[in-house]
Design a protein around this motif. Sequence first.
Motif, PDB file in Angstrom:
ATOM      1  N   ARG A 214     -25.791   9.702 -26.460  1.00  8.63           N
ATOM      2  CA  ARG A 214     -24.751  10.244 -25.585  1.00  8.63           C
ATOM      3  C   ARG A 214     -23.680   9.188 -25.324  1.00  8.63           C
ATOM      4  NH1 ARG A 214     -23.721  14.666 -22.135  1.00  8.63           N
ATOM      5  NH2 ARG A 214     -25.780  15.506 -21.882  1.00  8.63           N
ATOM      6  N   LEU A 215     -24.119   7.962 -25.161  1.00  5.62           N
ATOM      7  CA  LEU A 215     -23.162   6.897 -24.866  1.00  5.62           C
ATOM      8  C   LEU A 215     -22.469   6.345 -26.113  1.00  5.62           C
ATOM      9  CD1 LEU A 215     -25.060   4.968 -22.083  1.00  5.62           C
ATOM     10  CD2 LEU A 215     -23.076   6.427 -21.829  1.00  5.62           C
ATOM     11  N   ASP A 218     -20.183   9.916 -31.345  1.00  4.19           N
ATOM     12  CA  ASP A 218     -19.212  10.996 -31.181  1.00  4.19           C
ATOM     13  C   ASP A 218     -19.831  12.322 -31.621  1.00  4.19           C
ATOM     14  OD1 ASP A 218     -17.183   9.034 -30.724  1.00  4.19           O
ATOM     15  OD2 ASP A 218     -17.051   8.740 -32.886  1.00  4.19           O
ATOM     16  N   LEU A 233     -20.487  18.120 -31.951  1.00  2.44           N
ATOM     17  CA  LEU A 233     -20.073  17.088 -31.011  1.00  2.44           C
ATOM     18  C   LEU A 233     -21.275  16.688 -30.165  1.00  2.44           C
ATOM     19  CD1 LEU A 233     -16.852  18.236 -29.167  1.00  2.44           C
ATOM     20  CD2 LEU A 233     -17.161  16.147 -30.454  1.00  2.44           C
ATOM     21  N   ASP A 235     -21.754  15.774 -27.017  1.00  2.00           N
ATOM     22  CA  ASP A 235     -21.968  16.406 -25.709  1.00  2.00           C
ATOM     23  C   ASP A 235     -22.201  17.904 -25.832  1.00  2.00           C
ATOM     24  OD1 ASP A 235     -18.917  17.421 -24.601  1.00  2.00           O
ATOM     25  OD2 ASP A 235     -18.986  15.925 -26.174  1.00  2.00           O
ATOM     26  N   GLN A 236     -21.607  18.520 -26.863  1.00  2.00           N
ATOM     27  CA  GLN A 236     -21.846  19.949 -27.048  1.00  2.00           C
ATOM     28  C   GLN A 236     -23.306  20.201 -27.455  1.00  2.00           C
ATOM     29  OE1 GLN A 236     -21.344  21.996 -30.600  1.00  2.00           O
ATOM     30  NE2 GLN A 236     -22.820  23.090 -29.354  1.00  2.00           N
ATOM     31  N   ASP A 239     -25.473  19.436 -24.297  1.00  2.42           N
ATOM     32  CA  ASP A 239     -25.278  20.297 -23.121  1.00  2.42           C
ATOM     33  C   ASP A 239     -25.421  21.783 -23.444  1.00  2.42           C
ATOM     34  OD1 ASP A 239     -24.828  18.046 -21.657  1.00  2.42           O
ATOM     35  OD2 ASP A 239     -22.645  18.184 -21.706  1.00  2.42           O
ATOM     36  N   ASP A 240     -25.203  22.149 -24.690  1.00  3.42           N
ATOM     37  CA  ASP A 240     -25.304  23.558 -25.062  1.00  3.42           C
ATOM     38  C   ASP A 240     -26.001  23.665 -26.418  1.00  3.42           C
ATOM     39  OD1 ASP A 240     -24.967  26.297 -25.202  1.00  3.42           O
ATOM     40  OD2 ASP A 240     -22.842  26.234 -25.715  1.00  3.42           O
ATOM     41  N   GLN A 242     -28.047  24.839 -29.534  1.00  8.16           N
ATOM     42  CA  GLN A 242     -28.163  26.185 -30.082  1.00  8.16           C
ATOM     43  C   GLN A 242     -29.537  26.446 -30.705  1.00  8.16           C
ATOM     44  OE1 GLN A 242     -25.288  28.308 -29.807  1.00  8.16           O
ATOM     45  NE2 GLN A 242     -24.713  26.584 -28.509  1.00  8.16           N
ATOM     46  N   HIS A 243     -30.104  25.411 -31.323  1.00 14.77           N
ATOM     47  CA  HIS A 243     -31.360  25.595 -32.044  1.00 14.77           C
ATOM     48  C   HIS A 243     -32.565  25.408 -31.119  1.00 14.77           C
ATOM     49  CE1 HIS A 243     -34.592  24.730 -34.945  1.00 14.77           C
ATOM     50  NE2 HIS A 243     -33.885  25.455 -35.794  1.00 14.77           N
ATOM     51  N   ALA A 244     -33.615  26.168 -31.392  1.00 15.10           N
ATOM     52  CA  ALA A 244     -34.818  26.101 -30.550  1.00 15.10           C
ATOM     53  C   ALA A 244     -35.333  24.663 -30.425  1.00 15.10           C
ATOM     54  CB  ALA A 244     -35.902  26.995 -31.137  1.00 15.10           C
ATOM     55  N   GLN A 247     -33.147  22.545 -28.182  1.00 14.70           N
ATOM     56  CA  GLN A 247     -33.356  22.936 -26.778  1.00 14.70           C
ATOM     57  C   GLN A 247     -34.628  22.299 -26.231  1.00 14.70           C
ATOM     58  OE1 GLN A 247     -33.115  27.214 -26.396  1.00 14.70           O
ATOM     59  NE2 GLN A 247     -30.918  27.231 -26.796  1.00 14.70           N
ATOM     60  N   LEU A 248     -35.660  22.282 -27.071  1.00 17.24           N
ATOM     61  CA  LEU A 248     -36.924  21.684 -26.653  1.00 17.24           C
ATOM     62  C   LEU A 248     -36.744  20.179 -26.424  1.00 17.24           C
ATOM     63  CD1 LEU A 248     -40.004  22.168 -26.277  1.00 17.24           C
ATOM     64  CD2 LEU A 248     -40.266  21.529 -28.673  1.00 17.24           C
TER      65      LEU A 248
ATOM     66  N   HIS B  40     -34.397  29.766 -26.461  1.00 17.61           N
ATOM     67  CA  HIS B  40     -35.409  29.967 -27.491  1.00 17.61           C
ATOM     68  C   HIS B  40     -36.817  29.683 -27.003  1.00 17.61           C
ATOM     69  CE1 HIS B  40     -32.635  30.699 -30.776  1.00 17.61           C
ATOM     70  NE2 HIS B  40     -31.891  29.698 -30.344  1.00 17.61           N
ATOM     71  N   ASN B  41     -36.933  28.739 -26.080  1.00 17.82           N
ATOM     72  CA  ASN B  41     -38.273  28.341 -25.666  1.00 17.82           C
ATOM     73  C   ASN B  41     -38.756  29.102 -24.436  1.00 17.82           C
ATOM     74  OD1 ASN B  41     -38.558  26.257 -27.713  1.00 17.82           O
ATOM     75  ND2 ASN B  41     -36.875  25.279 -26.602  1.00 17.82           N
ATOM     76  N   ASN B  83     -17.214  21.620 -24.746  1.00 23.12           N
ATOM     77  CA  ASN B  83     -18.530  21.135 -24.375  1.00 23.12           C
ATOM     78  C   ASN B  83     -19.558  22.267 -24.524  1.00 23.12           C
ATOM     79  OD1 ASN B  83     -20.137  20.471 -21.323  1.00 23.12           O
ATOM     80  ND2 ASN B  83     -20.319  19.185 -23.126  1.00 23.12           N
TER      81      ASN B  83
END
Lengths: 256, 253
Positions: A214-215, A218, A233, A235-236, A239-240, A242-244, A247-248, B40-41, B83
């Motif tokens: 994160r720090l 890019d 990106l 931070d994207q 923060d968001d 998309q993949h399972a 996310q885990l 997803h989880n 973001n």
Amino acid sequence: MTPLLQVKDIEKSYGARIGCTDVSFDLYPGEVMGIVGESGSGKSTLLNCLAGHLEPDAGQVIFDTRADGPVDTVTMSEPERRMLSRTDWAFVHQHARDGLRMSVSAGGNIGERLMAVGDRHYGDIRDKAIDWLGRVEISEARVDDRPTAFSGGMQQRLQIARNLVTGPRLVFMDEPTGGLDVSVQARLLDLLRGLVREMGLSAIIVTHDLAVVRLLADRLMVMKDGHVVETGLTDQVLDDPQHAYTQLLVSSVLQV
Amino acid sequence: MIRNMPIHSCLCPAFCRFEYLEKDEAMIELTDVSKSFTLHNQGSAVIPVMEGASLKVDPGECVALTGASGAGKSTLMRVIYGNYLAASGTVLVGGLDVAKAQPREILALRRETLGYVSQFLRVVPRVPTLEVVAEPLLALGRDRQVALDKAAGLLARLNIPERLWSLSPTTFSGGEQQRVNIARGFAHAYPAMLLDEPTASLDAQNRETVLSLIEEAKARGAAIVGIFHDVEARERVCDRSVNVSEFTPGQAA
């Protein structure tokens, strides 16, 4: 703008086991890309394929050389690749002792890389070595000490100085802050960020530490079982996601 | 070319989108944007949070996002900043569609064009406050002394005592961190800005300074999207409001 590095369909297997497969991306000058994933996800295999330490089974790693423009480094001759890894490339290992010569003084470690690219004047080499020790916050008084007498954090900073002294354009880093105290990590991160900006470096950083990417990074590439599951990106992706799996990964980080 | 806009000293013409921006074209323009989160989880639950969001902000204009907590104000702001990934629709900022742009295009946009003052300061530990504030200018390749002078000016204006400038802001109080964050956000004269509660947790004097900074940014032609819980501040600097509840799925329409 020409990408500094174009990676196309890189694949590496260890027998029947997939190291990494189907990896493609472009890296532009000045960009820092992070590669994250758990142990065994293929991120170090990929980094070693890109840096010429491992020969990929398929794919191209095209580097925009100063002299001849874009050249596939996988098919280039060994001496050419070795020259590239001494001049335009740098590789920062997780364990500093893998990237340093432990029986040679700190100044000698830096000077060796300068001599490899043709510097011969002893005074110049010593001055440059001392200058670089200062930039990585190691006292001039330690120039003649061997790295065996240094702490882990100092060894890592010495390794960085040794790598950057020849003004590379692309730095590969394998867990550069792994195994260091958090306070030492913060200092190293600050140093790396400053150097990346001052020198306009591009870098590829492999780590499992999301706070580090994160720090520093890019852009981010997330790997699982040898496959790239998500890119974007930094931070994207954090923060968001998309993949399972991403996310885990993100939701598993302990909040401080 | 844009009216009322000072010459933009772009160091990276390859990325500069201003030439594509026609006269009277909006600086920020969202068309039919939707956003959902797929967990997803957690049984692959799909949570739609925004639908049919459209918004247009001209240079020199400040638009407030309103709506109850959780209505999606910050989400919309994050979609504009790139973001959060928009599920559909276009998010044009200075002519670049953030919803579909490559990471390096978004990075260039954030460096040159689009500033964001978030509610929380996130910094590399150990970096002195003065450097933190000068960072956006240094990233643009500005002269170091010019960048540090500009940073010093902003910190002084926002009443951060000079003895703190050489320290990392990580140990500062909440209000001080907020002001450092604002100083950093205003260091570069971004043509487009996103402000997430810039006056929260500030005393009267500092609040006044921040509102002046916003007015100055508008005067030089910046297009601003802001979230202000402070109604008085909102009425003073914003030209109009957009209620994001209209974009909550299943509510309006």
